[in-house]
Design an enzyme around this catalytic site. Structure first.
Site, PDB file in Angstrom:
ATOM      1  N   ASP A  45      13.512 -14.410  78.391  1.00 17.28           N
ATOM      2  CA  ASP A  45      12.890 -14.702  79.685  1.00 17.28           C
ATOM      3  C   ASP A  45      12.055 -15.980  79.611  1.00 17.28           C
ATOM      4  OD1 ASP A  45      13.861 -12.479  81.111  1.00 17.28           O
ATOM      5  OD2 ASP A  45      12.276 -11.192  80.312  1.00 17.28           O
ATOM      6  N   GLU A 122       4.072 -15.821  87.634  1.00 11.25           N
ATOM      7  CA  GLU A 122       2.714 -15.621  88.116  1.00 11.25           C
ATOM      8  C   GLU A 122       1.811 -16.802  87.780  1.00 11.25           C
ATOM      9  OE1 GLU A 122       2.836 -15.546  84.424  1.00 11.25           O
ATOM     10  OE2 GLU A 122       3.271 -13.460  84.815  1.00 11.25           O
ATOM     11  N   ASP A 149     -12.778 -10.354  84.410  1.00  5.39           N
ATOM     12  CA  ASP A 149     -12.090 -11.271  83.489  1.00  5.39           C
ATOM     13  C   ASP A 149     -11.272 -12.315  84.236  1.00  5.39           C
ATOM     14  OD1 ASP A 149     -13.128  -9.918  81.404  1.00  5.39           O
ATOM     15  OD2 ASP A 149     -11.232  -9.212  80.563  1.00  5.39           O
ATOM     16  N   THR A 160       7.033  -7.453  87.142  1.00  3.99           N
ATOM     17  CA  THR A 160       7.299  -6.630  85.952  1.00  3.99           C
ATOM     18  C   THR A 160       6.733  -7.266  84.673  1.00  3.99           C
ATOM     19  OG1 THR A 160       9.474  -7.694  85.969  1.00  3.99           O
ATOM     20  CG2 THR A 160       9.377  -5.432  86.750  1.00  3.99           C
ATOM     21  N   ALA A 161       6.111  -8.440  84.808  1.00  2.00           N
ATOM     22  CA  ALA A 161       5.596  -9.156  83.639  1.00  2.00           C
ATOM     23  C   ALA A 161       4.074  -8.917  83.493  1.00  2.00           C
ATOM     24  CB  ALA A 161       5.956 -10.642  83.757  1.00  2.00           C
ATOM     25  N   TYR A 162       3.308  -9.958  83.421  1.00  2.00           N
ATOM     26  CA  TYR A 162       1.852  -9.851  83.216  1.00  2.00           C
ATOM     27  C   TYR A 162       1.216  -8.905  84.246  1.00  2.00           C
ATOM     28  CZ  TYR A 162      -2.411 -11.980  81.221  1.00  2.00           C
ATOM     29  OH  TYR A 162      -3.570 -12.225  80.548  1.00  2.00           O
ATOM     30  N   ASN A 163       1.659  -9.030  85.491  1.00  3.56           N
ATOM     31  CA  ASN A 163       1.137  -8.191  86.579  1.00  3.56           C
ATOM     32  C   ASN A 163       1.162  -6.712  86.230  1.00  3.56           C
ATOM     33  OD1 ASN A 163       0.672  -7.489  89.584  1.00  3.56           O
ATOM     34  ND2 ASN A 163       2.663  -6.564  89.162  1.00  3.56           N
ATOM     35  N   SER A 165       1.157  -5.392  83.252  1.00  2.00           N
ATOM     36  CA  SER A 165       0.206  -5.098  82.171  1.00  2.00           C
ATOM     37  C   SER A 165      -1.225  -4.928  82.680  1.00  2.00           C
ATOM     38  CB  SER A 165       0.213  -6.227  81.132  1.00  2.00           C
ATOM     39  OG  SER A 165       1.477  -6.382  80.581  1.00  2.00           O
TER      40      SER A 165
HETATM   41  P1  NAD Z   1       6.094 -14.114  75.541  1.00  2.00           P
HETATM   42  O1  NAD Z   1       7.186 -14.592  74.652  1.00  2.00           O
HETATM   43  O2  NAD Z   1       4.870 -13.553  74.909  1.00  2.00           O
HETATM   44  O3  NAD Z   1       6.728 -13.102  76.589  1.00  2.00           O
HETATM   45  C1  NAD Z   1       6.079 -12.022  76.992  1.00  2.00           C
HETATM   46  C2  NAD Z   1       7.075 -10.938  77.391  1.00  2.00           C
HETATM   47  O4  NAD Z   1       7.175 -10.989  78.801  1.00  2.00           O
HETATM   48  C3  NAD Z   1       8.509 -11.057  76.853  1.00  2.00           C
HETATM   49  O5  NAD Z   1       8.887  -9.801  76.346  1.00  2.00           O
HETATM   50  C4  NAD Z   1       9.323 -11.402  78.076  1.00  2.00           C
HETATM   51  O6  NAD Z   1      10.644 -10.872  78.041  1.00  2.00           O
HETATM   52  C5  NAD Z   1       8.514 -10.721  79.151  1.00  2.00           C
HETATM   53  N1  NAD Z   1       8.749 -11.237  80.506  1.00  2.00           N
HETATM   54  C6  NAD Z   1       8.722 -12.505  80.929  1.00  2.00           C
HETATM   55  N2  NAD Z   1       9.002 -12.542  82.250  1.00  2.00           N
HETATM   56  C7  NAD Z   1       9.184 -11.254  82.633  1.00  2.00           C
HETATM   57  C8  NAD Z   1       9.474 -10.634  83.861  1.00  2.00           C
HETATM   58  N3  NAD Z   1       9.601 -11.341  84.978  1.00  2.00           N
HETATM   59  N4  NAD Z   1       9.567  -9.284  83.888  1.00  2.00           N
HETATM   60  C9  NAD Z   1       9.410  -8.540  82.779  1.00  2.00           C
HETATM   61  N5  NAD Z   1       9.133  -9.062  81.582  1.00  2.00           N
HETATM   62  C10 NAD Z   1       9.021 -10.410  81.515  1.00  2.00           C
HETATM   63  O7  NAD Z   1       5.623 -15.249  76.485  1.00  2.00           O
HETATM   64  P2  NAD Z   1       6.521 -16.283  77.228  1.00  2.00           P
HETATM   65  O8  NAD Z   1       7.915 -16.190  76.753  1.00  2.00           O
HETATM   66  O9  NAD Z   1       5.806 -17.562  77.163  1.00  2.00           O
HETATM   67  O10 NAD Z   1       6.477 -15.710  78.702  1.00  2.00           O
HETATM   68  C11 NAD Z   1       5.427 -16.017  79.541  1.00  2.00           C
HETATM   69  C12 NAD Z   1       5.178 -14.807  80.333  1.00  2.00           C
HETATM   70  O11 NAD Z   1       4.584 -13.837  79.497  1.00  2.00           O
HETATM   71  C13 NAD Z   1       4.183 -15.018  81.451  1.00  2.00           C
HETATM   72  O12 NAD Z   1       4.797 -15.491  82.624  1.00  2.00           O
HETATM   73  C14 NAD Z   1       3.588 -13.647  81.608  1.00  2.00           C
HETATM   74  O13 NAD Z   1       4.229 -12.915  82.628  1.00  2.00           O
HETATM   75  C15 NAD Z   1       3.854 -12.960  80.290  1.00  2.00           C
HETATM   76  N6  NAD Z   1       2.576 -12.610  79.668  1.00  2.00           N
HETATM   77  C16 NAD Z   1       2.261 -11.311  79.634  1.00  2.00           C
HETATM   78  C17 NAD Z   1       1.039 -10.921  79.120  1.00  2.00           C
HETATM   79  C18 NAD Z   1       0.713  -9.453  79.106  1.00  2.00           C
HETATM   80  O14 NAD Z   1       1.576  -8.660  79.515  1.00  2.00           O
HETATM   81  N7  NAD Z   1      -0.478  -9.081  78.689  1.00  2.00           N
HETATM   82  C19 NAD Z   1       0.137 -11.858  78.632  1.00  2.00           C
HETATM   83  C20 NAD Z   1       0.496 -13.188  78.680  1.00  2.00           C
HETATM   84  C21 NAD Z   1       1.731 -13.563  79.224  1.00  2.00           C
END
Ligand code: NAD
Length: 271
Positions: A45, A122, A149, A160-163, A165
């Site tokens: 991703d 995001e 924070d 489904t990503a950071y949001n 979490s």
């Molecule tokens: P990364 O390699 O640490 O990836 C984080 C994880 O997020 C990977 O497993 C990836 O498959 C997953 N991911 C990315 N987009 C997704 C999506 N739309 N739905 C579900 N999972 C998704 O970091 P990266 O490759 O630089 O990716 C950046 C993304 O990582 C950011 O856009 C953010 O969404 C995510 N992120 C998550 C957290 C958290 O969950 N605490 C923290 C920082 C960043």
């Protein structure tokens, strides 16, 4: 049809890239990284996020296809052992696509400079040393004073990503809107926020006005925005978010059920 390839640096991605290039040539398709009509990403991703930003000015004529070399991704539909099937689909391509909404962000700094970005997943605004204090405006009206924070503003496909979490809801990717989720908000008798995620519709405008000039970090997908100017004396004042006029398009050669993907990724073997 012109095909571009965007890969990450792992040896497996390099191997798949070479294989794909050979197959593209064998099938009589044109390889073109500069003016592609279809961009194939090889990695995960994160690689697709990088490709999206690389081709941000060509979104109206580029469709993406994601090959994953590791775990199943949310933007990557093909496995690294399915190159033949993918090339067959490219040869038979009739322009089919599915598109999803994006998020416009407009940041204003204390020196009057502005920056515009488009997010696929995001944007977050956080304070790295102290409690972040900001006023949250919805459609130009003050809604709440946030302390905590930070805040995460995500697209439907980014939900489904950071949001997720930080406790945000998962949005159907066909819906048009965006979501605000709190990151560790302070809630007590003195300070109060809504305390739950908010999903906005297509016309909503969200503005965060920061109360102080402490070390704020603003991100867009994988990137952290440049906070300082050349003199090192600017800070973030406000950020505005709304649904973008741009959309991301994927070449749709196979039907992938979004909710099955959510189930497989986050729940597993539900009976
Ligand atoms: P990364 O390699 O640490 O990836 C984080 C994880 O997020 C990977 O497993 C990836 O498959 C997953 N991911 C990315 N987009 C997704 C999506 N739309 N739905 C579900 N999972 C998704 O970091 P990266 O490759 O630089 O990716 C950046 C993304 O990582 C950011 O856009 C953010 O969404 C995510 N992120 C998550 C957290 C958290 O969950 N605490 C923290 C920082 C960043």
């Amino acid at each position: 049809m012109k095909i571009g390839i965007f890969n990450n640096e792992t040896s497996e991605s390099q191997r798949v890239t070479k294989l794909l290039r050979d197959e593209i040539e064998r099938a009589g398709l044109e390889y073109d990284d500069d003016q592609p009509e279809v961009v194939i990403t090889i990695g995960g991703d994160g690689t697709l996020l990088s490709a999206f930003h690389h081709y941000i000015d060509s979104l109206d004529r580029v469709r993406f296809v994601g090959i994953h070399t590791g775990h199943l991704g949310f933007y990557t539909d093909w496995r690294n052992f399915e190159i033949d099937d993918l090339v067959d689909s490219l040869v038979q391509d009739s322009g089919q696509s599915v598109s999803y909404p994006l998020l416009d962000m407009h940041a204003v700094y204390s020196d009057g400079s502005v920056e515009n970005f488009v997010a696929l997943n995001e944007s977050t605004v956080r304070n790295i040393t102290k409690t972040m204090v900001c006023d949250v405006y919805i459609n130009n009206q003050l809604f709440e004073n946030f302390r905590g924070d930070g805040l995460c503003i995500s697209t439907p496909t980014g939900s489904t990503a950071y949001n997720k979490s930080v406790g945000g809801a998962i949005m159907d990717p066909t819906s048009i809107g965006f979501q605000l989720a709190e990151m560790a908000s302070l809630n007590n008798r003195v300070f109060r926020t809504l305390g739950s995620p908010i999903i906005f519709g297509s016309d909503a405008k969200l503005m965060l006005r920061l109360r102080d000039d402490n070390d704020h970090v603003i991100t867009c997908d994988r990137e952290q925005m440049r906070q300082k100017n050349e003199k090192g004396d600017r800070h973030l004042v406000e950020v505005t978010y709304q649904v973008s006029d741009k959309r991301i398009s994927f070449a749709q050669y196979r039907h992938n059920n979004f909710w099955n993907r959510v189930k497989d990724s986050f729940i597993g073997g539900a009976k």
